[in-house]
Design a protein around this motif. Structure first.
Motif, PDB file in Angstrom:
ATOM      1  N   VAL A 263       0.924  -1.087   0.194  1.00  8.79           N
ATOM      2  CA  VAL A 263       0.417   0.503  -0.052  1.00  8.79           C
ATOM      3  C   VAL A 263       1.111   1.349  -0.406  1.00  8.79           C
ATOM      4  CG1 VAL A 263      -1.896  -0.957   0.343  1.00  8.79           C
ATOM      5  CG2 VAL A 263      -0.233  -0.299   2.376  1.00  8.79           C
ATOM      6  N   VAL A 264       2.217   0.705  -0.394  1.00 11.55           N
ATOM      7  CA  VAL A 264       2.828   2.372  -0.064  1.00 11.55           C
ATOM      8  C   VAL A 264       3.490   2.352  -1.487  1.00 11.55           C
ATOM      9  CG1 VAL A 264       4.750   3.797   0.343  1.00 11.55           C
ATOM     10  CG2 VAL A 264       3.668   2.470   2.440  1.00 11.55           C
ATOM     11  N   ASP A 265       2.951   3.963  -2.401  1.00  8.34           N
ATOM     12  CA  ASP A 265       3.679   3.759  -3.905  1.00  8.34           C
ATOM     13  C   ASP A 265       5.119   3.889  -4.105  1.00  8.34           C
ATOM     14  OD1 ASP A 265       0.758   3.822  -4.583  1.00  8.34           O
ATOM     15  OD2 ASP A 265       0.594   5.003  -3.305  1.00  8.34           O
ATOM     16  N   GLU A 266       5.568   4.395  -3.408  1.00  7.81           N
ATOM     17  CA  GLU A 266       6.978   4.723  -3.550  1.00  7.81           C
ATOM     18  C   GLU A 266       7.837   4.643  -2.952  1.00  7.81           C
ATOM     19  OE1 GLU A 266       9.400   7.738  -6.705  1.00  7.81           O
ATOM     20  OE2 GLU A 266       7.052   8.036  -5.898  1.00  7.81           O
ATOM     21  N   VAL A 267       8.790   4.666  -2.067  1.00  9.86           N
ATOM     22  CA  VAL A 267       9.587   4.815  -0.825  1.00  9.86           C
ATOM     23  C   VAL A 267      10.853   5.955  -1.219  1.00  9.86           C
ATOM     24  CG1 VAL A 267      11.678   4.217   0.773  1.00  9.86           C
ATOM     25  CG2 VAL A 267       9.203   3.050   0.508  1.00  9.86           C
ATOM     26  N   VAL A 268      11.358   7.065  -1.038  1.00  8.26           N
ATOM     27  CA  VAL A 268      12.830   7.422  -1.899  1.00  8.26           C
ATOM     28  C   VAL A 268      13.796   7.981  -0.616  1.00  8.26           C
ATOM     29  CG1 VAL A 268      11.231   8.288  -3.247  1.00  8.26           C
ATOM     30  CG2 VAL A 268      11.352  10.337  -1.206  1.00  8.26           C
ATOM     31  N   THR A 269      14.607   8.473  -0.953  1.00 14.46           N
ATOM     32  CA  THR A 269      15.562   8.655   0.122  1.00 14.46           C
ATOM     33  C   THR A 269      16.556  10.587  -0.022  1.00 14.46           C
ATOM     34  OG1 THR A 269      17.265   7.890  -0.873  1.00 14.46           O
ATOM     35  CG2 THR A 269      15.896   6.427  -0.035  1.00 14.46           C
ATOM     36  N   VAL A 270      16.750  10.719   1.092  1.00 11.55           N
ATOM     37  CA  VAL A 270      16.591  12.370   1.039  1.00 11.55           C
ATOM     38  C   VAL A 270      18.780  12.496   2.129  1.00 11.55           C
ATOM     39  CG1 VAL A 270      15.175  13.171   1.236  1.00 11.55           C
ATOM     40  CG2 VAL A 270      15.757  12.877   3.424  1.00 11.55           C
ATOM     41  N   GLN A 271      19.263  13.331   1.430  1.00 11.74           N
ATOM     42  CA  GLN A 271      20.748  12.965   2.282  1.00 11.74           C
ATOM     43  C   GLN A 271      20.562  14.065   3.238  1.00 11.74           C
ATOM     44  OE1 GLN A 271      22.997  11.514   1.233  1.00 11.74           O
ATOM     45  NE2 GLN A 271      22.667  11.092  -0.945  1.00 11.74           N
ATOM     46  N   ASP A 272      21.568  13.945   4.591  1.00  9.06           N
ATOM     47  CA  ASP A 272      21.769  14.663   5.972  1.00  9.06           C
ATOM     48  C   ASP A 272      21.110  15.978   5.484  1.00  9.06           C
ATOM     49  OD1 ASP A 272      21.348  12.605   6.713  1.00  9.06           O
ATOM     50  OD2 ASP A 272      23.131  12.995   7.982  1.00  9.06           O
ATOM     51  N   ASP A 273      21.981  16.140   4.446  1.00  9.61           N
ATOM     52  CA  ASP A 273      22.157  17.647   4.570  1.00  9.61           C
ATOM     53  C   ASP A 273      20.683  18.586   3.625  1.00  9.61           C
ATOM     54  OD1 ASP A 273      24.891  18.709   5.233  1.00  9.61           O
ATOM     55  OD2 ASP A 273      25.373  18.550   2.911  1.00  9.61           O
ATOM     56  N   ASP A 274      20.205  17.523   2.813  1.00  9.37           N
ATOM     57  CA  ASP A 274      18.777  18.228   2.723  1.00  9.37           C
ATOM     58  C   ASP A 274      17.627  17.804   3.874  1.00  9.37           C
ATOM     59  OD1 ASP A 274      18.947  18.119  -0.178  1.00  9.37           O
ATOM     60  OD2 ASP A 274      19.233  16.587  -0.667  1.00  9.37           O
ATOM     61  N   THR A 275      17.816  17.781   4.717  1.00  7.13           N
ATOM     62  CA  THR A 275      16.955  16.825   6.243  1.00  7.13           C
ATOM     63  C   THR A 275      17.844  18.393   7.096  1.00  7.13           C
ATOM     64  OG1 THR A 275      16.794  14.636   5.753  1.00  7.13           O
ATOM     65  CG2 THR A 275      16.320  16.104   7.842  1.00  7.13           C
ATOM     66  N   ALA A 276      18.691  19.135   6.687  1.00  2.00           N
ATOM     67  CA  ALA A 276      19.293  20.142   7.528  1.00  2.00           C
ATOM     68  C   ALA A 276      18.193  20.744   6.989  1.00  2.00           C
ATOM     69  CB  ALA A 276      20.531  19.913   7.977  1.00  2.00           C
ATOM     70  N   ARG A 277      17.937  21.771   5.716  1.00  2.08           N
ATOM     71  CA  ARG A 277      17.624  22.649   4.841  1.00  2.08           C
ATOM     72  C   ARG A 277      15.783  22.177   5.178  1.00  2.08           C
ATOM     73  NH1 ARG A 277      15.810  23.587  -0.156  1.00  2.08           N
ATOM     74  NH2 ARG A 277      16.770  21.848  -1.159  1.00  2.08           N
ATOM     75  N   ALA A 278      15.152  21.208   4.920  1.00  2.00           N
ATOM     76  CA  ALA A 278      14.230  21.093   5.302  1.00  2.00           C
ATOM     77  C   ALA A 278      13.814  21.720   7.700  1.00  2.00           C
ATOM     78  CB  ALA A 278      13.405  19.783   5.479  1.00  2.00           C
ATOM     79  N   ILE A 279      14.780  21.343   7.937  1.00  2.00           N
ATOM     80  CA  ILE A 279      14.566  21.704   9.176  1.00  2.00           C
ATOM     81  C   ILE A 279      14.748  23.116   9.488  1.00  2.00           C
ATOM     82  CG2 ILE A 279      15.488  21.820  11.868  1.00  2.00           C
ATOM     83  CD1 ILE A 279      16.422  18.830  11.215  1.00  2.00           C
ATOM     84  N   LEU A 280      15.353  24.056   8.938  1.00  2.00           N
ATOM     85  CA  LEU A 280      15.569  25.425   8.946  1.00  2.00           C
ATOM     86  C   LEU A 280      14.293  25.855   7.736  1.00  2.00           C
ATOM     87  CD1 LEU A 280      18.077  27.661   9.267  1.00  2.00           C
ATOM     88  CD2 LEU A 280      18.342  27.129   7.041  1.00  2.00           C
ATOM     89  N   VAL A 281      14.011  25.591   6.895  1.00  2.00           N
ATOM     90  CA  VAL A 281      12.907  25.690   6.525  1.00  2.00           C
ATOM     91  C   VAL A 281      11.327  26.290   7.449  1.00  2.00           C
ATOM     92  CG1 VAL A 281      11.005  25.896   4.720  1.00  2.00           C
ATOM     93  CG2 VAL A 281      13.703  25.209   4.038  1.00  2.00           C
ATOM     94  N   LEU A 282      11.287  24.406   8.400  1.00  2.00           N
ATOM     95  CA  LEU A 282      10.228  24.361   8.773  1.00  2.00           C
ATOM     96  C   LEU A 282      10.047  25.635  10.507  1.00  2.00           C
ATOM     97  CD1 LEU A 282      10.242  20.233   8.935  1.00  2.00           C
ATOM     98  CD2 LEU A 282       8.411  22.323   8.478  1.00  2.00           C
ATOM     99  N   LEU A 283      11.794  25.999  10.574  1.00  2.00           N
ATOM    100  CA  LEU A 283      11.574  27.265  11.653  1.00  2.00           C
ATOM    101  C   LEU A 283      11.294  27.591  11.329  1.00  2.00           C
ATOM    102  CD1 LEU A 283      15.228  26.002  13.505  1.00  2.00           C
ATOM    103  CD2 LEU A 283      12.767  26.006  14.526  1.00  2.00           C
ATOM    104  N   GLU A 284      12.020  28.984  10.197  1.00  3.12           N
ATOM    105  CA  GLU A 284      11.669  29.715   9.848  1.00  3.12           C
ATOM    106  C   GLU A 284      10.022  29.362   9.179  1.00  3.12           C
ATOM    107  OE1 GLU A 284      15.888  31.652   8.080  1.00  3.12           O
ATOM    108  OE2 GLU A 284      15.177  30.133   6.551  1.00  3.12           O
TER     109      GLU A 284
END
Length: 418
Positions: A263-284
């Motif tokens: 039932v999960v259509d796709e699994v993708v992966t992300v690098q740590d730098d991209d995750t760090a940028r996402a945390i910053l986006v969520l904060l700001e």
């Protein structure tokens, strides 16, 4: 509504009735967490984006759902024997709070290097904490031995029908808050949350003849689901360190994988730098404090791994981030967003050179946050000094403007490793 194919509903694990029963149980302790809109991410993705803020849940993550559902289904003898679990963070806190609410003695094994805030929070919820081993795997072995010798019931972090049913209650909330959702993006570690949410929403939507696309996201350094889905069978990987330690596992849960692959259509992966940028986006942009494991869904959007397809819900699965880790992640996120420029430049060893470099940076409205000035670097001529600077900028264009102005003045800046 999308034209995705109807999914296989011959699902193992919890039925829709199990999810609904779990919802009735966990509603006694969990909050219905907010569903926030995100204009920034909606514009970026090209479809309406909503953030399911499970980072605001009790204990700071969704884990209380599965833990409470599992513990509440123990019989009287099992409750008298107590429970035991192993975790470096969110599962530990979920089990500890659930046990306290149900009057059950809980023993939690945590690795020696566990973050102090997570250790203290688990103790504050009333659990006996035993520090054992240098990894979660070692703590798990110690917890299993404790269970065998004492009779305490072992509470697994993800691979159990009751845990999956509890986590799936989050999917039922999503459908109530955004009834016409078409895509759900969810982080995957062992698979408890992904399997529960995907199974629950698929079974509910099947009753109305609709389909919901579910996208799973893993940290690239620890992505057994991505490989297992590709190979079509449960497969282990060798995990390497990742800031998203909450979803760092080497092998999918057995029952979880059987559900996810249907039932999960796709699994993708992300690098740590991209995750760090996402945390910053969520904060700001969203004013949300989210741990790395809870931010990987946003990272998948920001790296264009998810295409627009109707209303999209991203689950922010947790907010338990150590302040010291937050400091490092913000710096990493600024660098990944080209807002933290780190470079070196060789200077003649004569008065006024440092002042001139600082003046140029000031003229283009950048801000120097750190300077290292040395005569002793390798490769330096006796008449040279090396200047290493960290500079805040407004983004890639501004960073390039800083470098260009230095080059125009006769300097040769070299980007340094972050």
């Amino acid at each position: 509504m999308s034209d995705l194919p109807v999914k296989d509903l011959t699902l193992p694990g919890p039925t829709l009735a199990d999810f609904e029963d779990a919802r009735a149980r966990v509603s006694q302790v969990v909050h219905v967490t907010p569903m926030e809109t995100s204009s920034f991410l909606s514009e970026y993705l090209g479809s309406p984006v909503y953030l399911k803020c499970e980072n605001l849940q009790r204990t700071g993550s969704y884990k209380i759902r599965g833990a409470y559902n599992r513990l509440s289904r123990l019989d009287a003898d099992e409750k008298r024997n107590g429970v035991v679990a192993a975790s470096a963070g969110n599962h530990a806190q979920g089990v500890a709070l659930a046990a306290r609410e149900l009057g059950i003695k809980a023993t939690i094994f945590m690795p020696l290097g566990v973050a102090l805030p997570k250790l203290q929070a688990t103790r504050d919820y009333g659990a006996d904490v035993v520090l054992s081993g240098h990894s979660v795997e070692e703590a798990l072995r110690a917890a299993s031995e404790f269970s065998e010798t004492t009779g305490a019931v072992f509470i697994p972090p993800f691979d159990h029908p009751d845990v999956i049913a509890g986590q799936g209650t989050l999917g039922l909330e999503i459908l109530e808050q955004v009834p016409d959702v078409e895509t759900i993006i969810v982080s995957i570690g062992g698979g408890g949350l992904a399997s529960g949410v995907a199974s629950a929403v698929t079974q509910v939507r099947a009753q109305t003849g609709g389909v919901i696309r579910v996208i799973g996201v893993q940290a690239a350094n620890s992505a057994p689901y991505a490989l297992s889905m590709k190979l079509g069978e449960l497969t282990s990987v060798v995990s390497t360190p990742t800031i998203a330690d909450g979803i760092a596992v080497s092998k999918p849960g057995v029952l979880n994988f059987e559900i996810v692959r249907r039932v999960v259509d796709e699994v993708v992966t992300v690098q740590d730098d991209d995750t760090a940028r996402a945390i910053l986006v969520l904060l700001e942009r969203a004013k949300q404090v989210v741990e790395p494991a809870g931010a990987v869904g946003v990272a998948a959007v920001l790296t264009d791994q998810v295409r627009a397809l109707g209303k999209t819900v991203i689950i922010l699965s947790g907010g338990n981030i150590d302040p010291l880790m937050m400091e490092r992640v913000i710096s990493r996120g600024l660098a990944a967003s080209d807002r933290y420029l780190h470079f070196r430049v060789m200077l003649p060893d004569r008065p006024g050179q440092l002042s001139r470099v600082s003046e140029i940076i000031s003229e283009v409205n950048a801000n120097v946050v750190e300077v290292l000035h040395t005569r002793h670097g390798r490769g330096l001529q006796i008449s040279e000094v090396e200047l290493e600077l960290s500079v805040e900028t407004r983004g890639p264009d501004h960073a390039e403007q800083v470098l260009d102005r230095l080059r125009e003045a006769g300097f040769t800046p070299v980007i340094a490793d972050s």
